[in-house]
Design an enzyme around this catalytic site. Structure first.
Site, PDB file in Angstrom:
ATOM      1  N   GLU A 197       0.819  -1.213   0.000  1.00  0.00           N
ATOM      2  CA  GLU A 197       0.000   0.000   0.000  1.00  0.00           C
ATOM      3  C   GLU A 197       0.853   1.264   0.000  1.00  0.00           C
ATOM      4  O   GLU A 197       0.528   2.246  -0.681  1.00  0.00           O
ATOM      5  CB  GLU A 197      -0.958  -0.011   1.189  1.00  0.00           C
ATOM      6  N   HIS A 254     -10.343   1.414   0.054  1.00  0.00           N
ATOM      7  CA  HIS A 254     -10.831   0.567   1.147  1.00  0.00           C
ATOM      8  C   HIS A 254     -12.354   0.513   1.214  1.00  0.00           C
ATOM      9  O   HIS A 254     -12.908  -0.221   2.038  1.00  0.00           O
ATOM     10  CB  HIS A 254     -10.284   1.087   2.481  1.00  0.00           C
TER      11      HIS A 254
END
Length: 308
Positions: free
Chosen positions: A138, A172
């Site tokens: 990430e 997300h």
């Protein structure tokens, strides 16, 4: 292609592979915490990270970026342990309250000294995902790859700090679908609120990580900070210290296993003094974070952007 379109493409490249295989796609009988799913998702994010790296390299080529400038834009070189230590001190100051609760009130400092918790966490697939694969992949995609796109696009530092983390938060949002599949008994309104809350705190972390990245030009610091935040979870904002376990809601891309949440130990109260001390330290940590934000992220390796 504009930085915004490329960043949106990176979000899709990172998330879509989760839904292309039955091993990675959530279902009522297969949660994202199942070892089979974790292994398959690790392969998927590895592939996605490589694709994003190739695309970023192509953008550098299109902009005629000199080869010796590429490692700096990516935050890979030069490496400054001093910068990392300074920034992590800032993170520790922010989490002074939770560290006090888990380390002193709950006696967790003994495990920290022996590193027993680290060993136990990394020996599980969930720990390997949450503390290694998740932070590395990430931070590479949303900091090391996306931020330079905006630097080359002549965005200001302020714009980069408050814009690029939104892609991190949006990435997300697919957890809403996963949560609805695996927790059908939860009302939709509650699930949406949960997802919006996750978007908020992932974006807040992204603001800080992007700021630290621009200020220090160091992706390793962002990865370590991400791992630390995944380990700590969200701070307690209410309730008596020592009474309930206060299981973390979960930082970026972390959902604790349901069985871990349900079996969390209920600590016995240690008196109101622990609670008073915790909230004083929590406020002091937040204040210290504010005052030391710029001094502890000062570096000679800062990326070439202006903060307006």
């Amino acid at each position: 292609m504009s930085p915004a379109l490329l960043s949106a493409a990176y979000v899709l490249i990172y998330v879509i592979p989760f839904y292309l295989s039955s091993a990675t796609r959530p279902s009522p009988t297969l949660t994202r915490d199942a070892p089979l799913s974790i292994r398959a998702r690790i392969r998927a994010v590895t592939f996605s990270t490589i694709v994003c790296a190739v695309l970023t390299t192509y953008v550098f080529y299109e902009h005629n970026v000199p080869a010796h400038e590429i490692p700096k834009l990516l935050g890979l070189w030069p490496v400054s342990l001093f910068d990392t230590a300074q920034t992590m001190l800032l993170v520790v100051i922010l989490f002074a309250g939770p560290l006090f609760e888990h380390g002193i009130v709950h006696g967790g400092w003994k495990d920290w000294v022996t590193l027993r918790g680290v060993y136990e966490s990394l020996c599980s697939w969930i720990g390997y995902r949450n503390f290694i694969v998740g932070p590395v992949s990430e931070e590479l995609v949303w900091r090391s790859f996306i931020v330079p796109l905006h630097v080359l696009g002549n965005f200001t530092g302020t714009q980069i700090v408050f814009l690029t983390p939104l892609y991190f938060g949006i990435a997300h949002m697919h957890h809403l679908y996963e949560f609805r599949i695996t927790h059908p008994e939860v009302p939709l309104f509650v699930a949406v609120l949960r997802s919006l809350f996750q978007f908020t705190y992932t974006s807040l972390f992204g603001f800080f990580a992007t700021f630290a990245y621009l200020r220090t030009g160091n992706i390793y610091t962002c990865i370590i900070a991400h791992t630390f935040c995944n380990w700590m979870g969200l701070p307690r904002f209410y309730g008596r210290v020592g009474v309930e376990a206060g299981v973390p809601i979960g930082p970026p891309d972390v959902d604790k296993k349901d069985d871990e949440q349900n079996s969390a130990p209920a600590y016995q109260g240690e008196g109101s003094l622990w609670t008073v001390a915790y909230y004083i330290i929590l406020v002091a940590g937040a204040t210290g974070f504010y005052w030391f934000l710029f001094p502890l992220t000062q570096s000679k390796h800062t990326l070439s952007v202006t903060f307006d």
